[in-house]
Enzyme design. Structure first.
Site, PDB file in Angstrom:
ATOM      1  N   GLY A 117       0.825  -1.213   0.000  1.00  0.00           N
ATOM      2  CA  GLY A 117       0.000   0.000   0.000  1.00  0.00           C
ATOM      3  C   GLY A 117       0.854   1.256   0.000  1.00  0.00           C
ATOM      4  O   GLY A 117       0.674   2.160  -0.829  1.00  0.00           O
ATOM      5  N   THR A 138       7.246  -5.919   5.351  1.00  0.00           N
ATOM      6  CA  THR A 138       6.037  -6.618   5.788  1.00  0.00           C
ATOM      7  C   THR A 138       6.394  -7.948   6.426  1.00  0.00           C
ATOM      8  O   THR A 138       7.301  -8.640   5.939  1.00  0.00           O
ATOM      9  CB  THR A 138       5.032  -6.885   4.640  1.00  0.00           C
ATOM     10  OG1 THR A 138       4.016  -7.763   5.131  1.00  0.00           O
ATOM     11  CG2 THR A 138       5.650  -7.523   3.417  1.00  0.00           C
ATOM     12  N   ASP A 140       4.443 -10.314   6.226  1.00  0.00           N
ATOM     13  CA  ASP A 140       3.750 -11.303   5.380  1.00  0.00           C
ATOM     14  C   ASP A 140       4.653 -11.898   4.295  1.00  0.00           C
ATOM     15  O   ASP A 140       4.325 -12.933   3.737  1.00  0.00           O
ATOM     16  CB  ASP A 140       2.528 -10.661   4.698  1.00  0.00           C
ATOM     17  CG  ASP A 140       1.560 -10.054   5.699  1.00  0.00           C
ATOM     18  OD1 ASP A 140       1.569 -10.488   6.862  1.00  0.00           O
ATOM     19  OD2 ASP A 140       0.811  -9.138   5.315  1.00  0.00           O
ATOM     20  N   MET A 182      -0.983 -14.834  11.121  1.00  0.00           N
ATOM     21  CA  MET A 182      -1.176 -13.737  10.164  1.00  0.00           C
ATOM     22  C   MET A 182      -0.585 -14.071   8.794  1.00  0.00           C
ATOM     23  O   MET A 182      -0.074 -15.165   8.572  1.00  0.00           O
ATOM     24  CB  MET A 182      -0.532 -12.463  10.702  1.00  0.00           C
ATOM     25  CG  MET A 182      -1.349 -11.779  11.766  1.00  0.00           C
ATOM     26  SD  MET A 182      -0.556 -10.231  12.238  1.00  0.00           S
ATOM     27  CE  MET A 182      -1.877  -9.445  13.146  1.00  0.00           C
ATOM     28  N   ARG A 279      -8.828 -26.780  21.040  1.00  0.00           N
ATOM     29  CA  ARG A 279      -8.642 -25.411  21.539  1.00  0.00           C
ATOM     30  C   ARG A 279      -8.043 -24.572  20.407  1.00  0.00           C
ATOM     31  O   ARG A 279      -7.261 -25.083  19.608  1.00  0.00           O
ATOM     32  CB  ARG A 279      -7.685 -25.383  22.738  1.00  0.00           C
ATOM     33  CG  ARG A 279      -8.244 -26.044  23.984  1.00  0.00           C
ATOM     34  CD  ARG A 279      -9.389 -25.261  24.585  1.00  0.00           C
ATOM     35  NE  ARG A 279      -9.847 -25.854  25.837  1.00  0.00           N
ATOM     36  CZ  ARG A 279     -10.778 -26.786  25.948  1.00  0.00           C
ATOM     37  NH1 ARG A 279     -11.359 -27.269  24.852  1.00  0.00           N
ATOM     38  NH2 ARG A 279     -11.132 -27.252  27.129  1.00  0.00           N
ATOM     39  N   HIS A 285      -1.205  -9.976  16.900  1.00  0.00           N
ATOM     40  CA  HIS A 285      -0.125  -8.992  16.780  1.00  0.00           C
ATOM     41  C   HIS A 285       1.137  -9.352  17.558  1.00  0.00           C
ATOM     42  O   HIS A 285       2.139  -8.646  17.434  1.00  0.00           O
ATOM     43  CB  HIS A 285      -0.641  -7.611  17.177  1.00  0.00           C
ATOM     44  CG  HIS A 285      -1.623  -7.079  16.166  1.00  0.00           C
ATOM     45  ND1 HIS A 285      -2.933  -7.477  16.149  1.00  0.00           N
ATOM     46  CD2 HIS A 285      -1.453  -6.235  15.121  1.00  0.00           C
ATOM     47  CE1 HIS A 285      -3.551  -6.869  15.139  1.00  0.00           C
ATOM     48  NE2 HIS A 285      -2.680  -6.124  14.496  1.00  0.00           N
TER      49      HIS A 285
HETATM   50  O1  F6P Z   1       0.370  -6.949   6.791  1.00  0.00           O
HETATM   51  C1  F6P Z   1       0.761  -7.256   8.086  1.00  0.00           C
HETATM   52  C2  F6P Z   1      -0.424  -7.709   8.915  1.00  0.00           C
HETATM   53  O2  F6P Z   1       0.048  -8.012  10.205  1.00  0.00           O
HETATM   54  C3  F6P Z   1      -1.200  -8.871   8.323  1.00  0.00           C
HETATM   55  O3  F6P Z   1      -0.566 -10.099   8.502  1.00  0.00           O
HETATM   56  C4  F6P Z   1      -2.502  -8.714   9.030  1.00  0.00           C
HETATM   57  O4  F6P Z   1      -3.580  -9.243   8.295  1.00  0.00           O
HETATM   58  C5  F6P Z   1      -2.661  -7.228   9.144  1.00  0.00           C
HETATM   59  O5  F6P Z   1      -1.369  -6.664   9.025  1.00  0.00           O
HETATM   60  C6  F6P Z   1      -3.290  -6.754  10.419  1.00  0.00           C
HETATM   61  O6  F6P Z   1      -3.455  -5.382  10.342  1.00  0.00           O
HETATM   62  P1  F6P Z   1      -3.909  -4.485  11.562  1.00  0.00           P
HETATM   63  O7  F6P Z   1      -2.704  -4.275  12.424  1.00  0.00           O
HETATM   64  O8  F6P Z   1      -4.380  -3.249  10.927  1.00  0.00           O
HETATM   65  O9  F6P Z   1      -4.965  -5.247  12.310  1.00  0.00           O
END
Ligand code: F6P
Length: 361
Positions: A117, A138, A140, A182, A279, A285
């Site tokens: 972005g 990132t 990701d 994530m 579970r 985060h």
């Molecule tokens: O792009 C990094 C990331 O941690 C993704 O893995 C996750 O989907 C997203 O950001 C979460 O974003 P936010 O912190 O806005 O909830």
């Protein structure tokens, strides 16, 4: 003396501070450039009073610290900027004001450290004449133009440690432990930590899963004496014929939807088709916070140094990247074209299947 600006955009990521430190130290020590930091991502370029001078002295000690000392935002986009006028909020294009501000400040270059972005915004600003250079960021690891992004390896380490911990409690209680990780639309974090953490089942966005195959795997494991199973589910995983699980679409003016909830769905389904207790853990985060691992500190430092070299060479509109062992650069226009997704018929997926890991297919 040249003056350069730097900002961190999008979600935070371990290693951002190490990049800032690399930029500031190299700019100052190697080139004698001045560095100005913009706070809260692109907000810092739009709003007044959100700049600060960065020197080798005031970036001292930030190498191992998570987050970003500059702050960040994944909502601020100068091309679609949310403003409130007479109590009413509206979206405006303030990009021309941003360009003017950069000129007025006498900046010779702007370093944008961000994910897809932020890099798209950087590219748009470049097209308007702004001397931008980029650093990909990132957890990701879904940016095609670089072999790896900093933050990814730290996230994999954290997730792997979580899986190690969940193994012991799973084994003690003979449970199925589902862990949602994530990664958005790419399964890299789930795939790598799933393999490193000894998961029996890994569900990733690139391979739509069949829940009956998932349950079959768990039941077969039980029959052969494995009384516990670790199931790693990437937040973007989806069942065959189904869609991605979305927590909410565009939040508070943000442009991207928030993924999540698939771990609980998979957990509930496993509860119905096996006789095992289940579970669910959503790691969230925790994967993004805290100190970067050594690999990420080094990659961030290399990116920080290399992006200042790009400025010295006047290679604006480019982004640094890692190719094999080398730091290279690529045009932002190319870098933002494609997302890097997990190949499903080669590499790590095949390695995982060779040792019996199921992807629910
Ligand atoms: O792009 C990094 C990331 O941690 C993704 O893995 C996750 O989907 C997203 O950001 C979460 O974003 P936010 O912190 O806005 O909830």
């Amino acid at each position: 003396m040249k003056k350069i600006g730097v900002l961190t955009g999008g979600g935070d990521c371990p290693g951002l501070n190490a990049v800032i430190r690399g930029v500031v130290k190299s700019a100052s020590l190697k080139y004698n450039y001045e560095v100005v930091g913009f706070e809260e991502g692109f907000d810092g370029l739009v709003l007044p009073g959100k700049t600060r001078n960065l020197t080798p002295l005031n970036v001292r000690g930030i190498l191992p610290i998570g987050g970003t000392i500059l702050g960040t935002s994944n909502r601020a986009n100068p091309f679609e900027y949310k403003v409130t006028i007479d109590g009413k909020s509206e979206v405006r294009d303030v990009s021309k004001d941003v360009i003017k501000k950069i000129q007025m400040m006498g900046l010779d270059a702007l370093v944008v450290i961000g994910g897809d972005g932020s890099l798209k915004i950087a590219h748009e600003l470049f097209k308007m004449g702004c001397p931008v250079v980029g650093v990909p960021k990132t957890i990701d690891n879904d940016i095609m133009a670089t072999d790896v992004t900093f933050g990814f390896n730290t996230a994999v380490e954290i997730a792997t440690e979580a899986l190690d911990r969940l193994h012991t409690t799973a084994e003690s209680h003979h449970r199925v432990m589902v862990v949602e990780l994530m990664g958005r639309y790419a399964g890299w974090i789930a795939l790598e930590s799933g393999i490193a953490g000894g998961a029996a089942i890994i569900l990733i966005p690139e391979i739509p899963f069949d829940i009956s195959k998932v349950c079959q795997k768990i039941n077969n494991r039980k029959k052969s004496g494995s009384n516990s199973t670790i199931v790693v589910v990437s937040e973007g995983a989806k069942p065959v014929g189904g869609g991605v699980s979305i927590l909410c679409t565009s939040e508070n003016g943000g442009s991207a939807e928030r993924l999540g909830g698939i771990g609980n769905k998979v957990g509930a389904d496993i509860g119905k088709c096996t006789d095992m207790e289940v579970r669910v853990t959503v790691l969230g985060h925790l994967q993004r916070g805290g100190s970067p691992c050594a690999f990420d500190r080094i990659l961030s430092t290399r990116f920080g140094v290399a992006v200042v070299d790009l400025i010295a060479d006047k290679r604006f509109g480019e982004m640094v990247c890692l190719k094999g062992q080398r730091i290279e650069s690529i045009a932002l226009s190319e870098a933002i074209k494609a997302q890097k997704r997990v190949p499903t018929e080669e590499g790590l997926v095949k390695t995982a299947e060779s040792i019996g890991i199921s992807f629910g297919r």
